[in-house]
Write a protein that holds these residues in place. Structure first.
Motif, PDB file in Angstrom:
ATOM      1  N   VAL A  52      50.391  35.299  65.658  1.00  0.00           N
ATOM      2  CA  VAL A  52      50.643  36.596  66.284  1.00  0.00           C
ATOM      3  C   VAL A  52      49.995  37.677  65.421  1.00  0.00           C
ATOM      4  CG1 VAL A  52      52.847  36.997  65.081  1.00  0.00           C
ATOM      5  CG2 VAL A  52      52.465  38.071  67.295  1.00  0.00           C
ATOM      6  N   LEU A  53      49.529  38.748  66.070  1.00  0.00           N
ATOM      7  CA  LEU A  53      49.074  39.943  65.363  1.00  0.00           C
ATOM      8  C   LEU A  53      50.051  41.048  65.734  1.00  0.00           C
ATOM      9  CD1 LEU A  53      45.239  39.818  66.057  1.00  0.00           C
ATOM     10  CD2 LEU A  53      46.417  39.160  63.952  1.00  0.00           C
ATOM     11  N   LEU A  54      50.700  41.610  64.750  1.00  0.00           N
ATOM     12  CA  LEU A  54      51.686  42.659  64.982  1.00  0.00           C
ATOM     13  C   LEU A  54      51.045  43.992  64.639  1.00  0.00           C
ATOM     14  CD1 LEU A  54      54.372  40.666  63.083  1.00  0.00           C
ATOM     15  CD2 LEU A  54      54.387  41.046  65.542  1.00  0.00           C
ATOM     16  N   CYS A  55      51.215  44.986  65.499  1.00  0.00           N
ATOM     17  CA  CYS A  55      50.613  46.292  65.237  1.00  0.00           C
ATOM     18  C   CYS A  55      51.673  47.373  65.333  1.00  0.00           C
ATOM     19  CB  CYS A  55      49.484  46.565  66.235  1.00  0.00           C
ATOM     20  SG  CYS A  55      48.597  48.109  65.889  1.00  0.00           S
ATOM     21  N   LEU A  56      51.777  48.166  64.283  1.00  0.00           N
ATOM     22  CA  LEU A  56      52.692  49.302  64.241  1.00  0.00           C
ATOM     23  C   LEU A  56      51.882  50.584  64.380  1.00  0.00           C
ATOM     24  CD1 LEU A  56      54.887  48.220  61.195  1.00  0.00           C
ATOM     25  CD2 LEU A  56      55.492  48.067  63.627  1.00  0.00           C
ATOM     26  N   SER A  57      52.387  51.514  65.148  1.00  0.00           N
ATOM     27  CA  SER A  57      51.711  52.800  65.282  1.00  0.00           C
ATOM     28  C   SER A  57      52.039  53.682  64.088  1.00  0.00           C
ATOM     29  CB  SER A  57      52.131  53.494  66.584  1.00  0.00           C
ATOM     30  OG  SER A  57      53.520  53.779  66.566  1.00  0.00           O
ATOM     31  N   ALA A  58      51.152  54.620  63.824  1.00  0.00           N
ATOM     32  CA  ALA A  58      51.350  55.595  62.752  1.00  0.00           C
ATOM     33  C   ALA A  58      51.058  56.981  63.305  1.00  0.00           C
ATOM     34  CB  ALA A  58      50.428  55.288  61.576  1.00  0.00           C
ATOM     35  N   GLU A  59      51.659  58.002  62.709  1.00  0.00           N
ATOM     36  CA  GLU A  59      51.487  59.377  63.180  1.00  0.00           C
ATOM     37  C   GLU A  59      50.200  60.018  62.686  1.00  0.00           C
ATOM     38  OE1 GLU A  59      54.834  62.059  63.373  1.00  0.00           O
ATOM     39  OE2 GLU A  59      56.162  60.398  62.835  1.00  0.00           O
ATOM     40  N   SER A  60      49.563  59.402  61.673  1.00  0.00           N
ATOM     41  CA  SER A  60      48.343  59.990  61.113  1.00  0.00           C
ATOM     42  C   SER A  60      47.545  58.918  60.381  1.00  0.00           C
ATOM     43  CB  SER A  60      48.692  61.110  60.131  1.00  0.00           C
ATOM     44  OG  SER A  60      49.353  60.569  58.999  1.00  0.00           O
ATOM     45  N   ARG A  61      46.298  59.259  60.094  1.00  0.00           N
ATOM     46  CA  ARG A  61      45.464  58.375  59.281  1.00  0.00           C
ATOM     47  C   ARG A  61      46.105  58.186  57.903  1.00  0.00           C
ATOM     48  NH1 ARG A  61      39.763  58.424  61.098  1.00  0.00           N
ATOM     49  NH2 ARG A  61      39.185  57.962  58.952  1.00  0.00           N
ATOM     50  N   ALA A  62      46.637  59.275  57.365  1.00  0.00           N
ATOM     51  CA  ALA A  62      47.269  59.211  56.046  1.00  0.00           C
ATOM     52  C   ALA A  62      48.461  58.255  56.057  1.00  0.00           C
ATOM     53  CB  ALA A  62      47.700  60.604  55.594  1.00  0.00           C
ATOM     54  N   GLU A  63      49.225  58.253  57.134  1.00  0.00           N
ATOM     55  CA  GLU A  63      50.371  57.347  57.229  1.00  0.00           C
ATOM     56  C   GLU A  63      49.913  55.890  57.293  1.00  0.00           C
ATOM     57  OE1 GLU A  63      53.363  56.567  60.689  1.00  0.00           O
ATOM     58  OE2 GLU A  63      54.147  58.271  59.540  1.00  0.00           O
ATOM     59  N   VAL A  64      48.791  55.635  57.968  1.00  0.00           N
ATOM     60  CA  VAL A  64      48.217  54.281  57.982  1.00  0.00           C
ATOM     61  C   VAL A  64      47.949  53.849  56.546  1.00  0.00           C
ATOM     62  CG1 VAL A  64      46.204  52.883  58.616  1.00  0.00           C
ATOM     63  CG2 VAL A  64      47.180  54.478  60.290  1.00  0.00           C
ATOM     64  N   ASP A  65      47.213  54.681  55.815  1.00  0.00           N
ATOM     65  CA  ASP A  65      46.852  54.348  54.435  1.00  0.00           C
ATOM     66  C   ASP A  65      48.086  54.191  53.551  1.00  0.00           C
ATOM     67  OD1 ASP A  65      44.115  54.302  54.975  1.00  0.00           O
ATOM     68  OD2 ASP A  65      43.848  56.419  54.452  1.00  0.00           O
ATOM     69  N   GLU A  66      49.051  55.066  53.725  1.00  0.00           N
ATOM     70  CA  GLU A  66      50.259  55.023  52.902  1.00  0.00           C
ATOM     71  C   GLU A  66      50.993  53.695  53.078  1.00  0.00           C
ATOM     72  OE1 GLU A  66      54.604  57.200  52.756  1.00  0.00           O
ATOM     73  OE2 GLU A  66      52.880  58.388  53.412  1.00  0.00           O
ATOM     74  N   LEU A  67      51.213  53.265  54.314  1.00  0.00           N
ATOM     75  CA  LEU A  67      51.964  52.038  54.555  1.00  0.00           C
ATOM     76  C   LEU A  67      51.186  50.807  54.092  1.00  0.00           C
ATOM     77  CD1 LEU A  67      54.465  50.595  55.555  1.00  0.00           C
ATOM     78  CD2 LEU A  67      53.499  50.645  57.858  1.00  0.00           C
ATOM     79  N   VAL A  68      49.900  50.746  54.399  1.00  0.00           N
ATOM     80  CA  VAL A  68      49.113  49.578  53.998  1.00  0.00           C
ATOM     81  C   VAL A  68      48.968  49.533  52.476  1.00  0.00           C
ATOM     82  CG1 VAL A  68      46.891  48.390  54.176  1.00  0.00           C
ATOM     83  CG2 VAL A  68      47.942  49.402  56.224  1.00  0.00           C
ATOM     84  N   ASP A  69      48.702  50.663  51.842  1.00  0.00           N
ATOM     85  CA  ASP A  69      48.600  50.684  50.384  1.00  0.00           C
ATOM     86  C   ASP A  69      49.919  50.246  49.740  1.00  0.00           C
ATOM     87  OD1 ASP A  69      45.971  51.539  50.568  1.00  0.00           O
ATOM     88  OD2 ASP A  69      46.434  53.648  50.122  1.00  0.00           O
ATOM     89  N   LYS A  70      51.038  50.680  50.299  1.00  0.00           N
ATOM     90  CA  LYS A  70      52.343  50.290  49.772  1.00  0.00           C
ATOM     91  C   LYS A  70      52.539  48.785  49.942  1.00  0.00           C
ATOM     92  CE  LYS A  70      55.928  52.994  50.395  1.00  0.00           C
ATOM     93  NZ  LYS A  70      57.093  53.679  51.007  1.00  0.00           N
TER      94      LYS A  70
END
Length: 135
Positions: free
Chosen positions: A74-92
């Protein structure tokens, strides 16, 4: 109006490691639905990940359980409110035990990155410009 929910059930090789990983990402564990064989990870009001030991997961299927480190189930995809939020969650995720999964996708109006959790499940995080969605 009724808010439909999704409960994603994922097999885990090490429940405690998985619980630690998801809590370090900022998600809560709902103790009401957590035992020594499963953990209920609250991602949002409508998204819950049920982390199940392989033994417990097998109680729900007669099929072979995929080895998510070598097989994509499965590929799970979560939405983010901004590009910065994408980077923040993945970096974490990468900082607390996740591993990279795929290349950054940057199409201007849509931006996404992905990671694998400690069990090899692929999680994508994506942002899309609301103006692009409207037309």
């Amino acid at each position: 109006m009724y808010q439909q929910m999704i409960f994603v059930n994922l097999a885990t090789n090490d429940l405690e490691t998985s619980k630690k990983f998801f809590t370090e990402l900022g998600y809560a564990i709902n103790p009401q639905f957590t035992t020594d064989e499963c953990a209920c990870v609250v991602i949002s009001d409508s998204i819950v990940a049920m982390l199940l030991t392989r033994k417990r997961y097998q109680d729900f299927t007669s099929k072979e359980i995929a080895d998510s480190t070598t097989t994509s189930e499965v590929l799970l995809c979560l939405s983010a409110e901004s590009r910065a939020e994408v980077d923040e969650l993945v970096d974490k995720a990468l900082a607390v035990g996740g591993s990279p999964a795929g290349e950054t996708q940057d199409h201007g109006f849509m931006y996404g990155r992905s990671f694998q959790d400690p069990d090899g499940h692929t999680w994508e995080v994506a942002w899309m410009d609301p103006a692009a969605i409207q037309g």
